[in-house]
Write a protein that holds these residues in place. Structure first.
Motif, mmCIF file in Angstrom:
data_model
loop_
_atom_site.group_PDB
_atom_site.id
_atom_site.type_symbol
_atom_site.label_atom_id
_atom_site.label_comp_id
_atom_site.label_asym_id
_atom_site.label_seq_id
_atom_site.Cartn_x
_atom_site.Cartn_y
_atom_site.Cartn_z
ATOM 1 N N GLY A 1 0.815 -1.210 0.000
ATOM 2 C CA GLY A 1 0.000 0.000 0.000
ATOM 3 C C GLY A 1 0.844 1.253 0.000
ATOM 4 O O GLY A 1 0.552 2.225 -0.716
ATOM 5 N N GLY A 2 1.912 1.249 0.794
ATOM 6 C CA GLY A 2 2.788 2.403 0.846
ATOM 7 C C GLY A 2 3.501 2.655 -0.473
ATOM 8 O O GLY A 2 3.664 3.808 -0.898
ATOM 9 N N LEU A 3 3.924 1.587 -1.127
ATOM 10 C CA LEU A 3 4.592 1.730 -2.416
ATOM 11 C C LEU A 3 3.626 2.262 -3.478
ATOM 12 O O LEU A 3 3.997 3.091 -4.322
ATOM 13 N N THR A 4 2.382 1.801 -3.427
ATOM 14 C CA THR A 4 1.371 2.307 -4.359
ATOM 15 C C THR A 4 1.153 3.797 -4.147
ATOM 16 O O THR A 4 1.122 4.585 -5.105
ATOM 17 N N ASP A 5 1.024 4.187 -2.881
ATOM 18 C CA ASP A 5 0.815 5.612 -2.572
ATOM 19 C C ASP A 5 2.014 6.452 -3.003
ATOM 20 O O ASP A 5 1.859 7.635 -3.338
ATOM 21 N N ALA A 6 3.222 5.847 -2.977
ATOM 22 C CA ALA A 6 4.431 6.586 -3.358
ATOM 23 C C ALA A 6 4.588 6.711 -4.869
ATOM 24 O O ALA A 6 5.523 7.363 -5.336
#
Length: 386
Positions: free
Chosen positions: A303-308
């Motif tokens: 999820g964090g990588l997607t948001d980044a």
């Protein structure tokens, strides 16, 4: 001194591994290391204490038996029966090795000769290429392509020639996280029987399947006598430094592999073998809890990588997430990974180094999520700066 290169030509191109390079970069820069796949906490305390107890009791402090201590070989057979309904003879069909890496090396050296061809999924764990080369054989890659990284079974059939000796498979697959389905495994098994091939299966992430199920190829019809099944304790119990792996296969295959293995390490990890024997007998709640905990971490990092801004390929298994950095305007994964520690204090690994033809993976980057949640949250916050 002659002008002949010092390094054996079969190892030409196999310099320092990408894992060593990126881990050194993490130390140098103080970055969070999501590159190399090792946990940042130890496994179960009772298993660590079992190793201490073995040391104090003098168990394994001298050379253990070449095939591995009887207690561990028995525990491996019990594990195979308990989880997969497979029956093995602990005296003739199990071999303990210095991790799965040595198991792969000994298997390649034992079963291959110059002129043989080995079909392996790419991207591949880097030791596969080196071990095949050291055996004098030829690697034939079968490319797994984004976004789902499913194997092209028609291409697999077309890749088989009269020189094909074995298939080298990895499921759950590092680095993509792909898990082979029963239909895919059945098709591979039928092909192996039809073309009289040996199949070597690297199953070190067998207990880290979040979607689907892990089905050992050796359990399928016609595969019992032609499959070398490899696994290890490092990934399942979070003691990667102990280097305890094993081979399960029909007796003639184990005998051949043991012949090569005895001239590599001979034996290793004596006291740790006793501890791993206890680990394999942990209750189901351990294995379920371990998988579920890693599943939460997978979702956190993905999820964090997607948001980044990364394109994220959600893994079905393992503890790695493969991403594509083209969405960030990047064109070269290796250059991106070398600059990432300075840019935001995180280390990752470029998938492009795991391909014979780097084009399909040129912008793919792998992140490991086998870290504490607090570390992953900090890494996600840093990556958000991109």
């Amino acid at each position: 001194m002659s002008e002949r290169p010092l390094l054996n030509r079969r190892l030409d191109g196999f310099g320092t591994t990408i894992f060593a390079e990126m881990s050194a970069l993490a130390v140098k820069t103080g970055a969070i290391n999501l590159g190399q796949g090792f946990p940042d906490t130890d496994g179960p305390e009772e298993i660590r204490e079992a190793a201490v107890r073995a040391l104090r009791d003098g168990k394994g402090n001298q050379y253990p038996p070449g095939p591995g201590i009887p207690e561990l070989r028995m525990a491996v057979t019990e594990h195979q029966q308990r989880f997969y309904g497979l029956t093995f003879d602990p005296d003739t069909e199990v071999l303990v090795t210095a991790g799965a890496t040595e198991a792969i090396a000994a298997t390649m050296l034992a079963l291959l000769e110059p002129g043989d061809e080995v079909i392996a999924f790419e991207p591949y764990y880097d030791s596969y290429a080196a071990c095949i080369s050291m055996a004098g054989a030829t690697r034939v890659p079968l490319t797994l392509r984004a976004p789902d990284f499913r194997p092209d079974l028609d291409a697999l059939r077309d890749a088989i020639t009269p020189h094909t000796r074995l298939l080298l498979l990895n499921s759950p697959h590092n680095p993509t996280g792909m898990v082979l389905t029963r239909d895919e495994l059945t098709a591979i098994a039928e092909l192996a029987v039809e073309r009289d091939l040996i199949v070597v299966t690297d199953e070190v992430y067998e207990h880290l399947v979040f979607e689907g199920e892990h089905i050992p190829l050796i359990s399928l019809p016609g595969m019992r006598d032609r499959t070398v099944s490899i696994s290890s304790a490092g990934k399942t119990f979070s003691f990667t430094g102990w280097k305890v792996g094993w081979v399960t296969a029909a007796a003639p295959l184990v005998t051949a592999i043991r012949t090569a293995k005895q001239f590599l390490t001979y034996v290793s990890a004596g006291p740790f073998q006793y501890a791993v024997a206890e680990a394999l007998r942990l209750p189901d709640s351990y294995f379920i809890g371990f998988r579920d905990e890693l599943g939460v971490k997978r979702d956190l990092l993905a999820g964090g990588l997607t948001d980044a801004g990364f394109e994220v390929y959600r893994p079905q298994g393992t503890y790695f997430v493969t991403t594509d950095v083209a969405a960030l305007g990047e064109k070269d994964a290796l250059a991106f990974c070398r600059s990432l520690p300075e840019r935001c204090g995180v280390v990752a690994v470029p998938n492009s180094v795991f391909y014979d033809d780097p084009k399909p993976g040129r912008t793919q980057v792998r992140f490991a999520f086998c870290k504490r949640e607090s570390v992953l949250r900090e890494a996600v916050a840093r990556l958000g700066q991109l």
